[in-house]
Each structure stands twice: as C-alpha cells, then as structure tokens.
Scaffold this motif. Sequence first.
Motif, PDB file in Angstrom:
ATOM      1  N   ASP A 256       0.845  -1.526  -0.139  1.00 29.50           N
ATOM      2  CA  ASP A 256      -0.110  -0.187  -0.010  1.00 29.50           C
ATOM      3  C   ASP A 256       0.779   1.256   0.146  1.00 29.50           C
ATOM      4  OD1 ASP A 256       1.248  -0.331   2.543  1.00 29.50           O
ATOM      5  OD2 ASP A 256      -0.679   0.261   3.672  1.00 29.50           O
ATOM      6  N   ASP A 257       2.138   1.102  -0.363  1.00 29.26           N
ATOM      7  CA  ASP A 257       3.019   2.340  -0.611  1.00 29.26           C
ATOM      8  C   ASP A 257       2.827   2.940  -1.836  1.00 29.26           C
ATOM      9  OD1 ASP A 257       5.364   3.752  -1.079  1.00 29.26           O
ATOM     10  OD2 ASP A 257       6.348   3.033   0.845  1.00 29.26           O
ATOM     11  N   GLU A 258       2.319   4.000  -1.794  1.00 25.80           N
ATOM     12  CA  GLU A 258       2.078   4.766  -3.274  1.00 25.80           C
ATOM     13  C   GLU A 258       3.477   4.986  -3.883  1.00 25.80           C
ATOM     14  OE1 GLU A 258      -0.076   8.902  -5.235  1.00 25.80           O
ATOM     15  OE2 GLU A 258      -0.502   8.267  -3.151  1.00 25.80           O
ATOM     16  N   GLY A 259       4.398   5.448  -3.245  1.00 20.69           N
ATOM     17  CA  GLY A 259       5.740   5.702  -3.921  1.00 20.69           C
ATOM     18  C   GLY A 259       6.385   4.401  -4.673  1.00 20.69           C
ATOM     19  N   LEU A 260       6.363   3.584  -3.599  1.00 26.37           N
ATOM     20  CA  LEU A 260       6.875   2.192  -4.150  1.00 26.37           C
ATOM     21  C   LEU A 260       6.223   1.746  -5.405  1.00 26.37           C
ATOM     22  CD1 LEU A 260       9.236   0.699  -3.235  1.00 26.37           C
ATOM     23  CD2 LEU A 260       7.792  -0.865  -2.068  1.00 26.37           C
ATOM     24  N   LEU A 261       4.705   1.962  -5.525  1.00 31.91           N
ATOM     25  CA  LEU A 261       4.244   1.335  -6.718  1.00 31.91           C
ATOM     26  C   LEU A 261       4.061   2.033  -7.899  1.00 31.91           C
ATOM     27  CD1 LEU A 261       1.927  -0.174  -7.908  1.00 31.91           C
ATOM     28  CD2 LEU A 261       0.204   0.947  -7.088  1.00 31.91           C
ATOM     29  N   ARG A 262       4.477   3.579  -7.515  1.00 28.40           N
ATOM     30  CA  ARG A 262       4.750   4.360  -8.602  1.00 28.40           C
ATOM     31  C   ARG A 262       6.201   4.173  -9.197  1.00 28.40           C
ATOM     32  NH1 ARG A 262       2.831   9.373  -9.658  1.00 28.40           N
ATOM     33  NH2 ARG A 262       1.668   9.476  -7.736  1.00 28.40           N
TER      34      ARG A 262
END
Length: 225
Positions: free
Chosen positions: A96-102
């Motif tokens: 659920d880490d937005e930066g990691l997914l991006r």
Amino acid sequence: MAPRQPQAVGRLLRVALVCRDLELRAGVHAALEGEHSIDMVATGECGQALPLVRASAPDVVLMDFDGPGVSAPERCRLLARYAPLTRIVAIARHCDDEGLLRSALRAGVRGYVSRSAGVAELVSAIEAVAEGAMYVGRGAARLMTGLVSAELQSAEHDALSALTRREREILELVARGYDNRQIAQVLTLADKTVRNNVSSVFSKIGVTRRAQAVVRAREAGFGLS
C-alpha cells in the motif's frame, strides 16, 4: 501454500523467481512448482536477475522488490530493456506504499503483489501479465486504481511517441487488419522490410502478438478512420 486445482491450459508459462529471502524463495518456488499451468525454469538471487532471465528466457519473472544492492526499480528497468519479452511481477513488502508502486510502474513492472499473497493470487498475477494485462494485488488496488491508470496511459503514450513515421504507418495498417504481405503491397516495401518494422513496432509498444498490437493500436486511435 497449497497448489490450486489444475486448470485447462495450453503451453506452460515459463516463470523465473528472483528473491533475496531464502525462506520466501523456497516457499514460492515449491508452491508454484505444483501448479499445472506453470514451468519454474529458474530461481536465483537478486544480483543474478539479468543473467538468470537472459539464460532461461521466462515469460514472467517474479522479482523481489525489496532486494539489496542495485535498487529494485533499476533492476527492473534493466530487465525491461534487455529482456523486453519477459513480463515482471514485483513482490513487495508494503503493497500500500504509493511511492513504491509508482516507481515499480515507471520501471516497467506489469504486476505488483504483496509478500503475503497466496498461491492463487500469484498465479493470477502471472497469467494476467503473460497475456499483456496489468495486475495489482488487492492491498494496492483499492488505493491505487487511479495511479495505475495514469501511469499506464503515460507509458503507452511514450511508447507510441517513440515510433518512427514509417512504423506509425505500419501500425495503422496492422490496426486495420492488414497482414505483412498486404502492408508490403500498400507501402511498396520488401517483405523483409515489413517484417523488421513490424517486429520493431511490437517491441516498442510492448506486445508479442498481432492481436495484442491491434488492441493497443485501436485504443490509441489507430485503424479507426
């Protein structure tokens, strides 16, 4: 993880696993090895990712996104560049880490699942990305639907922008359903020239099959006039 029930499949999907965590690597490998739709062709450490993938030519590589040394996004970018026909599924600790997914999406990752994902979800991710789709695990999907859509549209726009004028002409005809022989006749080109250009187009837009190219092209507005 217990194997799922067998399902009707065609060719087995060739899968490689790259992971630093020995326990996780052993568990995932054992679970997927029991799947009737999957052929586990290679397993190795994060630092072995590129040579391992180039040697085994998998359809899909499961990539530890928390590995040490070279950053996981950079490792995925290298794979996307030097093994463009292999799809990447990232296995992340924090889904659920937005930066990691991006960063994963920008690095060419097509699937993104949690380390806690069960075998059914892993297989779903593998099958989805092997067919050219995007797969995001349940934990990330609820939060990142809009982000995934935006990133994919941006990536597809960049890929289409990289096409030469001739390649765009060929993609237009592919989208209209022309085969290579017909394209050669329309554009007055040698058959070999058309084959080479079609291969280049497929590589740039990230597809391996003509049907996928038609879908991708029509989504971008080709072949509609």
